[in-house]
Design a protein around this motif. Structure first.
Motif, PDB file in Angstrom:
ATOM      1  N   ALA A   1       0.852  -1.188   0.000  1.00 37.50           N
ATOM      2  CA  ALA A   1       0.000   0.000   0.000  1.00 37.50           C
ATOM      3  C   ALA A   1       0.887   1.238   0.000  1.00 37.50           C
ATOM      4  CB  ALA A   1      -0.900   0.001   1.237  1.00 37.50           C
ATOM      5  N   LEU A   2       0.487   2.244  -0.765  1.00 32.53           N
ATOM      6  CA  LEU A   2       1.287   3.464  -0.895  1.00 32.53           C
ATOM      7  C   LEU A   2       0.361   4.671  -0.811  1.00 32.53           C
ATOM      8  CD1 LEU A   2       4.373   3.497  -1.367  1.00 32.53           C
ATOM      9  CD2 LEU A   2       3.898   4.135  -3.735  1.00 32.53           C
ATOM     10  N   TRP A   3       0.797   5.684  -0.079  1.00 33.31           N
ATOM     11  CA  TRP A   3       0.034   6.922   0.048  1.00 33.31           C
ATOM     12  C   TRP A   3       0.825   8.050  -0.589  1.00 33.31           C
ATOM     13  CZ3 TRP A   3      -2.403   7.447   5.620  1.00 33.31           C
ATOM     14  CH2 TRP A   3      -3.196   6.323   5.891  1.00 33.31           C
TER      15      TRP A   3
ATOM     16  N   GLY B   1      11.033   2.039   4.919  1.00 32.02           N
ATOM     17  CA  GLY B   1       9.949   1.103   4.612  1.00 32.02           C
ATOM     18  C   GLY B   1       9.223   1.479   3.335  1.00 32.02           C
ATOM     19  N   ALA B   2       8.980   2.786   3.145  1.00 33.17           N
ATOM     20  CA  ALA B   2       8.311   3.250   1.925  1.00 33.17           C
ATOM     21  C   ALA B   2       9.167   2.970   0.697  1.00 33.17           C
ATOM     22  CB  ALA B   2       8.014   4.744   2.037  1.00 33.17           C
TER      23      ALA B   2
ATOM     24  N   GLU C   1      17.647   0.755  -6.657  1.00 30.26           N
ATOM     25  CA  GLU C   1      18.365   1.997  -6.954  1.00 30.26           C
ATOM     26  C   GLU C   1      17.391   3.075  -7.422  1.00 30.26           C
ATOM     27  OE1 GLU C   1      21.314   2.783  -6.304  1.00 30.26           O
ATOM     28  OE2 GLU C   1      22.624   1.025  -6.329  1.00 30.26           O
ATOM     29  N   ARG C   2      16.421   2.692  -8.224  1.00 29.07           N
ATOM     30  CA  ARG C   2      15.401   3.654  -8.662  1.00 29.07           C
ATOM     31  C   ARG C   2      14.606   4.175  -7.460  1.00 29.07           C
ATOM     32  NH1 ARG C   2      14.074   4.123 -14.007  1.00 29.07           N
ATOM     33  NH2 ARG C   2      14.952   2.597 -15.454  1.00 29.07           N
ATOM     34  N   ALA C   3      14.206   3.254  -6.592  1.00 33.52           N
ATOM     35  CA  ALA C   3      13.419   3.642  -5.420  1.00 33.52           C
ATOM     36  C   ALA C   3      14.223   4.531  -4.482  1.00 33.52           C
ATOM     37  CB  ALA C   3      12.942   2.392  -4.680  1.00 33.52           C
TER      38      ALA C   3
ATOM     39  N   ALA D   1       2.704  11.205   8.589  1.00 36.34           N
ATOM     40  CA  ALA D   1       3.999  10.606   8.273  1.00 36.34           C
ATOM     41  C   ALA D   1       3.892   9.489   7.246  1.00 36.34           C
ATOM     42  CB  ALA D   1       4.650  10.065   9.547  1.00 36.34           C
ATOM     43  N   ARG D   2       2.693   9.033   6.965  1.00 33.79           N
ATOM     44  CA  ARG D   2       2.514   7.931   6.019  1.00 33.79           C
ATOM     45  C   ARG D   2       2.445   8.399   4.566  1.00 33.79           C
ATOM     46  NH1 ARG D   2       0.933   5.969  10.834  1.00 33.79           N
ATOM     47  NH2 ARG D   2       0.737   3.709  11.125  1.00 33.79           N
TER      48      ARG D   2
END
Length: 528
Positions: free
Chosen positions: A118-120, A400-401, A427-429, A310-311
């Motif tokens: 899950a991504l915000w 973590g993100a 590396e991209r992240a 923070a998320r």
């Protein structure tokens, strides 16, 4: 002639005229030294453009942080809408999370510690910056996918709804018959018949949904139950964000479902008339809002204290309104749009399907190594006095993100059969994660939740009011003793101003005493 250096030397001179000459010469030399020191102290330095408190410049988030088909679509959308590439990049990531969350997780160490996918994301740009055009382009394939499956399932949904309606009516009649039964054996037979009807009644059929645009916390719980424990919210309106902050309910919104949806923790709701049991909820956000909305929620303490702020991964790009070419029209190339849609449909293979445990992707050894480098770098700078102290709740979640983003990019590039997260994806992240840090600093400054930024703004306001080209640390604390009861707090604000080229520290000489810590003010900061 004798060079006189003290009174004993002067006593050796032959006449009063020679004494007078030596004294005058020494005085002139001393005045020259003082003049030189004065020039060294007051000579105006060369100043860069200051970054004023609350106006932190943010770096461009280029489309090439995304691989192949994602990067191509983000670039095409950015060029077509003449919007900062950050909007398309962040929207694309949120769409990817919508497609893959709950079905996959990432295990940074290859053990029980996992991160859901899950991504915000929250991109903030002023009104009139074509946020809707970006959102519509990125969501287009998901809308088409939902419409296609809804049309395909229409007859099934109608047939099952009719079957359920008939069964419910039959159960109502059997209940009436049971109430009128004359003996226990007859009632027992009717009860068995009711049980069979309940057992044979098919579950309600629903067209699959991937996302919503506006919902309450209570309805979101139901959506998670109804759609395989996964749901996303994509919107360019502020409604859901304000609901999350409790703006419409005195700051007392139910935010548990949002927090649980990001972390993937079990959710249990048992209230009168409503129940929701979800073992691994997955909730993603793709929001494109106006910056003013962030300021509106700054008064909600729970919004920051709960970790909700923070998320989010923030993008705060500079607006290009006023610099767009109104004569230029660049449609998204058909092959780029089709490739984007084809890949998303491929990643949706198997949806909807039976609820199963998420597939876990470990990091490769090389990917874990560079990921840990980032984690260590962040950790060293978020303690007391550290560069990220004021946003340590956000930076604490950044590793973590980044692991989540890396897994999403791996799946996007290599497909559903991916077995681990490669160093290339990581590396991209990592590149994106580092770019997002100043955007988060800008967002928290806008929210008014960066205390150091507030203190820095107060110092600059005081310097401007007094037209101060320079000041001492003591003078600053004395003038604002109500705010700065400790030198430590004052020093953090001064360090922030120096880091942003608003002030420069120097040592002001004191004759016969230790030098005083003082600060020169960037003239551009005084005149801006």
């Amino acid at each position: 002639m004798i060079a006189a250096t003290d009174f004993n030397d002067l006593a050796q001179l032959a006449s009063l005229d020679e004494v007078r000459h030596q004294v005058h010469q020494a005085a002139a030399t001393f005045q020259l030294v003082e003049a030189i020191e004065a020039v060294e102290v007051t000579e105006p330095p060369s100043w860069p453009e200051p970054i004023l408190p609350g106006t932190l410049r943010t770096p461009t988030i280029p489309c090439d942080v995304l691989p192949t088909w994602m990067g191509a679509m983000a670039q095409a959308v950015s060029e077509s809408t003449q919007t900062p590439p950050a909007l398309a990049v962040m929207s694309c990531l949120a769409v990817l999370a919508t497609v893959l969350h709950r079905r996959f997780e990432v295990a940074p160490f290859g053990d029980d510690y996992t991160e859901p996918l899950a991504l915000w994301t929250l991109s903030a740009t002023p009104s009139g910056t074509r946020k809707s055009a970006v959102l519509n382009a990125m969501l287009g394939p998901l809308v088409h996918w939902e419409e296609t499956l809804r049309d395909r399932m229409r007859s099934t949904i109608v047939r099952i709804a009719a079957t359920r309606a008939v069964a419910k009516k039959r159960i109502e009649r059997l209940l009436q018959d049971a109430a009128k039964a004359k003996d226990e054996s007859e009632r027992e037979g009717i009860r068995n018949e009711i049980a069979r009807e309940e057992t044979d009644m098919p579950d309600e059929a629903r067209a699959p949904r991937l996302f919503t645009g506006d919902t309450t916390a209570e309805r979101l719980q139901a959506l998670l139950v109804e759609h395989g424990e996964r749901m996303a919210v994509h919107s360019d309106e502020s409604g859901i964000f304000l609901i999350m902050a409790g703006i419409y309910n005195g700051g007392a919104a139910n935010i548990d479902v949002f927090l649980q949806g990001h972390a993937g923790t079990p959710m249990r709701v048992d209230r009168a008339g409503r129940a929701a049991h979800v073992d691994k909820p997955a909730l993603s956000f793709g929001l494109l809002l106006q910056p003013d909305v962030l300021a509106d929620v700054a008064s909600s303490r729970r919004f920051r204290a709960s970790g909700l702020l923070a998320r989010f991964l923030y993008a705060m790009p500079a607006s290009n309104v006023g610099r767009r070419d109104v004569r230029k029209h660049t449609p998204i190339p058909a092959d780029v749009r089709d490739d984007y849609k084809r890949h998303l449909f491929g990643l949706l293979e198997g949806v909807p399907g039976p609820l199963a445990a998420p597939k876990v992707l470990p990091l490769s050894d090389a990917a874990r190594g560079v990921w840990l480098d980032l984690a260590e770098e962040i950790e060293r700078q978020q303690g007391d006095g550290g560069r990220y102290e004021s946003i340590s709740d956000w930076t604490g979640k950044l590793p973590g993100a980044v692991a989540r983003i890396a897994a999403l990019l791996e799946l996007a590039e290599m497909g559903l059969a991916s077995q681990e997260v490669s160093q290339v994806a990581m590396e991209r992240a990592l590149r994106l994660g580092r770019l997002l840090i100043p955007h988060a600093q800008a967002a928290f400054g806008l929210l008014g939740t960066d205390a150091i930024d507030g203190d820095a703004a107060a110092i600059l306001k005081w310097a401007r009011a007094g037209g101060l080209a320079e000041f001492t640390r003591r003078e600053c604390q004395k003038a604002q003793e109500g705010r700065f009861r400790s030198v430590e707090r004052l020093q953090k604000a001064l360090d922030r101003l120096e880091h942003q080229d608003v002030v420069r520290e120097f040592k002001r000489p004191n004759r016969g005493a230790p030098a005083t810590t003082a600060y020169r003010v960037n003239p551009r900061a005084l005149s801006t």
